[in-house]
Design a protein around this motif. Structure first.
Motif, short mmCIF file in Angstrom:
data_model
loop_
_atom_site.label_atom_id
_atom_site.label_comp_id
_atom_site.label_asym_id
_atom_site.label_seq_id
_atom_site.Cartn_x
_atom_site.Cartn_y
_atom_site.Cartn_z
N ALA A 327 0.84 -1.20 0.00
CA ALA A 327 0.00 0.00 0.00
C ALA A 327 0.88 1.26 0.00
O ALA A 327 0.60 2.22 -0.72
CB ALA A 327 -0.92 0.00 1.22
N ASN A 328 1.94 1.23 0.77
CA ASN A 328 2.84 2.38 0.88
C ASN A 328 3.56 2.65 -0.44
O ASN A 328 3.62 3.78 -0.92
CB ASN A 328 3.84 2.12 2.02
CG ASN A 328 4.40 3.38 2.64
OD1 ASN A 328 4.93 3.34 3.74
ND2 ASN A 328 4.31 4.51 1.97
N VAL A 329 4.06 1.59 -1.05
CA VAL A 329 4.78 1.73 -2.33
C VAL A 329 3.87 2.32 -3.40
O VAL A 329 4.28 3.15 -4.21
CB VAL A 329 5.33 0.36 -2.79
CG1 VAL A 329 5.75 0.39 -4.24
CG2 VAL A 329 6.50 -0.06 -1.91
N HIS A 330 2.60 1.87 -3.40
CA HIS A 330 1.67 2.36 -4.43
C HIS A 330 0.85 3.57 -3.97
O HIS A 330 -0.12 3.94 -4.63
CB HIS A 330 0.78 1.22 -4.92
CG HIS A 330 1.47 0.37 -5.95
ND1 HIS A 330 1.78 0.83 -7.21
CD2 HIS A 330 1.96 -0.89 -5.88
CE1 HIS A 330 2.41 -0.11 -7.88
NE2 HIS A 330 2.54 -1.17 -7.10
N GLN A 331 1.23 4.12 -2.82
CA GLN A 331 0.62 5.37 -2.34
C GLN A 331 -0.89 5.24 -2.20
O GLN A 331 -1.65 6.13 -2.61
CB GLN A 331 1.00 6.52 -3.30
CG GLN A 331 2.51 6.64 -3.47
CD GLN A 331 2.92 7.64 -4.52
OE1 GLN A 331 2.29 7.74 -5.57
NE2 GLN A 331 3.98 8.38 -4.26
N LEU A 332 -1.34 4.11 -1.63
CA LEU A 332 -2.77 3.85 -1.50
C LEU A 332 -3.28 4.33 -0.15
O LEU A 332 -2.61 4.20 0.87
CB LEU A 332 -3.04 2.34 -1.63
CG LEU A 332 -2.57 1.71 -2.94
CD1 LEU A 332 -2.85 0.21 -2.94
CD2 LEU A 332 -3.24 2.36 -4.14
N SER A 333 -4.49 4.88 -0.15
CA SER A 333 -5.14 5.27 1.08
C SER A 333 -6.64 5.13 0.88
O SER A 333 -7.10 4.89 -0.23
CB SER A 333 -4.79 6.71 1.46
OG SER A 333 -5.34 7.60 0.48
N GLY A 334 -7.39 5.24 1.97
CA GLY A 334 -8.84 5.13 1.87
C GLY A 334 -9.29 3.70 2.06
O GLY A 334 -8.53 2.74 1.81
N ALA A 335 -10.55 3.55 2.51
CA ALA A 335 -11.04 2.24 2.92
C ALA A 335 -11.02 1.20 1.80
O ALA A 335 -10.54 0.08 2.00
CB ALA A 335 -12.44 2.37 3.50
N SER A 336 -11.49 1.55 0.61
CA SER A 336 -11.61 0.49 -0.39
C SER A 336 -10.23 0.05 -0.89
O SER A 336 -10.00 -1.14 -1.13
CB SER A 336 -12.53 0.90 -1.54
OG SER A 336 -11.91 1.91 -2.30
N LEU A 338 -7.36 0.09 0.83
CA LEU A 338 -6.68 -0.69 1.87
C LEU A 338 -7.37 -2.03 2.09
O LEU A 338 -6.72 -3.04 2.36
CB LEU A 338 -6.58 0.11 3.17
CG LEU A 338 -5.71 1.37 3.07
CD1 LEU A 338 -5.62 2.08 4.41
CD2 LEU A 338 -4.30 1.06 2.57
N GLN A 339 -8.71 -2.05 1.93
CA GLN A 339 -9.42 -3.33 2.02
C GLN A 339 -8.95 -4.26 0.89
O GLN A 339 -8.79 -5.47 1.09
CB GLN A 339 -10.94 -3.11 1.93
CG GLN A 339 -11.77 -4.39 2.02
CD GLN A 339 -11.65 -5.10 3.37
OE1 GLN A 339 -11.66 -4.48 4.42
NE2 GLN A 339 -11.50 -6.43 3.33
N ALA A 340 -8.70 -3.69 -0.30
CA ALA A 340 -8.20 -4.50 -1.42
C ALA A 340 -6.85 -5.11 -1.06
O ALA A 340 -6.59 -6.28 -1.36
CB ALA A 340 -8.08 -3.65 -2.68
N CYS A 341 -5.99 -4.34 -0.38
CA CYS A 341 -4.68 -4.87 0.04
C CYS A 341 -4.87 -6.02 1.02
O CYS A 341 -4.15 -7.02 0.97
CB CYS A 341 -3.83 -3.77 0.67
SG CYS A 341 -3.37 -2.50 -0.51
N PHE A 342 -5.85 -5.88 1.92
CA PHE A 342 -6.14 -6.96 2.87
C PHE A 342 -6.64 -8.20 2.12
O PHE A 342 -6.19 -9.32 2.37
CB PHE A 342 -7.18 -6.49 3.90
CG PHE A 342 -7.49 -7.50 4.95
CD1 PHE A 342 -6.55 -7.81 5.94
CD2 PHE A 342 -8.70 -8.17 4.97
CE1 PHE A 342 -6.83 -8.76 6.91
CE2 PHE A 342 -8.98 -9.13 5.95
CZ PHE A 342 -8.03 -9.42 6.92
N ASP A 343 -7.54 -7.99 1.17
CA ASP A 343 -8.07 -9.12 0.38
C ASP A 343 -6.94 -9.84 -0.36
O ASP A 343 -6.99 -11.05 -0.53
CB ASP A 343 -9.10 -8.62 -0.65
CG ASP A 343 -10.37 -8.10 0.00
OD1 ASP A 343 -10.58 -8.36 1.21
OD2 ASP A 343 -11.15 -7.41 -0.69
N MET A 344 -5.93 -9.09 -0.81
CA MET A 344 -4.85 -9.70 -1.61
C MET A 344 -3.88 -10.54 -0.77
O MET A 344 -3.01 -11.21 -1.33
CB MET A 344 -4.10 -8.62 -2.41
CG MET A 344 -4.96 -8.05 -3.55
SD MET A 344 -4.03 -7.07 -4.75
CE MET A 344 -3.72 -5.57 -3.85
#
Ligand SMILES: [Zn+2]
Length: 407
Positions: A327-336, A338-344
């Protein structure tokens, strides 16, 4: 009489806290204020999930930094130094190092794994035999799927194919490939598809491990996947070239993977360590944007790959940390996002390795407790698992941290 009642857990499909009863290894009942007779455990509001899943890890070459070092920091340097160290691997040695990784992974809440195992005339089946024993000895905590593959090439290394056949006869679950090290990459891909069809097994390729988007083996894999009718049975790992594609070309590749039913696995710790070694500033990240593929319905996973070796000289086997790193490398934030990162690191890799594990009445009592409200918080705070069960039996517990304020 139930075997155990776990009170006050948070489960995704339910509002608020519920209780869960276990009997004979399965979930017997779920609901608020369960009246049940038996021993109890208070989960104190922990989030219950089905557990983390490593879709791509190498148990056989883990924990070898005491005997080899990657001089150049490149992919070639890693392959060469591990290749040299592999000459002294024995089944006992692979078993001991793999055991160390499994024990670390279990306390990080991982209960299923696909491990790659190198097969060639140098190591023979020694690494494979050790991993088969690990699969058996750790079945109480982890479901281990074994993917045998020719890390040093197939068409250029006579004897490798016979050994791969032998490993499949002896119970390897699927076949891996590594066309970029082969003197004839397309022939390697074709041979592996023929073997996969003959043995009715899935395929998982190490693919396109550099940042040059002007050529790639991905198109040939997609072509052969469709022509062999193997859609839904092929995964590709790394594919770092995808990080070098502009948006329009990336979206063409998203459509290609969807059409061919190919799953994508990204290994951020390794890819960040090995890619961009030619640069001395503004070093590219080299991590494929799996979340874009995930968003468009491609089965995508994020995994550990290597632990304490020349490919990745780090590793605590924490998939909440790897999801956070991604998530950090791809500069991701927000619920959906980060939830995608959890799903992966949970649901998607479980689907990839053809397992199902739902927290529902009648299902196996296999789950992990996390100190979080939801998957988003697990990823953003790198939540450390508290305890876990497999088939109704507790497999690990980590004591909660305590502060000692002055009185
Ligand atoms: Zn790998």
């Amino acid at each position: 009489m139930t075997d155990l009642i776990i009170r006050n857990v948070r489960v995704a499909e339910f509002d608020g806290l519920i209780d869960l009863a276990i009997k004979a290894g399965r979930i017997e009942a779920m609901g608020r204020g369960l009246a049940a007779d038996g021993p109890e455990r208070d989960a104190e509001g922990a989030l219950l999930v089905s557990g983390f899943v490593e879709s791509h890890i190498h148990l056989d070459k883990a924990c070898i930094l005491d005997r080899c070092h990657n001089e150049t920091g490149t992919l070639e340097g890693a392959i060469a130094s591990v290749g040299a160290a592999k000459k002294s691997f024995t089944a006992e040695d692979v078993y001991a190092r793999g055991k160390r990784v499994l024990e670390k992974a279990i306390v990080q809440g991982t209960n299923a794994m696909r491990t790659h195992v190198e097969i060639d005339p140098g190591i023979g089946l020694a690494g494979f035999d050790a991993v088969v024993k690990l699969k058996h000895d750790f079945a109480w905590a982890v479901d281990l799927q074994i993917c045998v593959f020719p890390q040093e090439g197939l068409t250029n290394y006579p004897g490798t194919q016979t050994l791969l056949e032998e490993a499949l006869q002896k119970g390897a679950d699927l076949l891996g490939g590594c066309p970029y090290v082969d003197s004839d990459p397309h022939a390697q891909i074709a041979i592996l598809f023929d073997m996969a069809k003959a043995h009715d097994v899935d395929l998982d390729f190490h693919l396109d491990f550099d940042l040059d988007p002007t050529w790639r083996h991905l198109d040939e894999i997609a072509r052969q996947t469709v022509s062999h009718g193997w859609q839904g049975r092929v995964a590709i790992g790394h594919v770092t070239k995808l990080s070098a594609l502009p948006r329009a070309a990336l979206m063409d590749t998203v459509a290609l993977l969807k059409h061919a039913g190919i799953a994508l696995t990204v290994l951020p710790a390794t890819d960040l360590f090995l890619m961009g070694r030619g640069e001395d500033h503004l070093v590219p990240r080299g991590v494929a944007p799996a979340h874009v593929f995930h968003e468009h319905g491609v089965c995508c996973t994020v995994s550990t790959n290597n632990v304490l070796n020349p490919f990745t000289p780090y590793g605590d086997c924490s998939l909440s940390r790897i999801a956070n790193l991604y998530a950090n490398v791809h500069q991701l934030s927000g619920a959906s996002a980060l939830q995608a990162c959890f799903d992966m690191v949970t649901e998607a890799p479980r689907r990839l390795i053809n397992q199902s594990n739902r927290i529902a009445v009648g299902e196996a009592a296999t789950f992990v407790a996390l100190p979080a409200r939801d998957g988003v918080q697990v990823v953003s705070e790198i939540a450390r698992p508290l305890w876990g069960f497999k088939d109704g039996r507790m497999t690990f517990e980590q004591a909660a941290a305590q502060l000692f304020e002055p009185v």
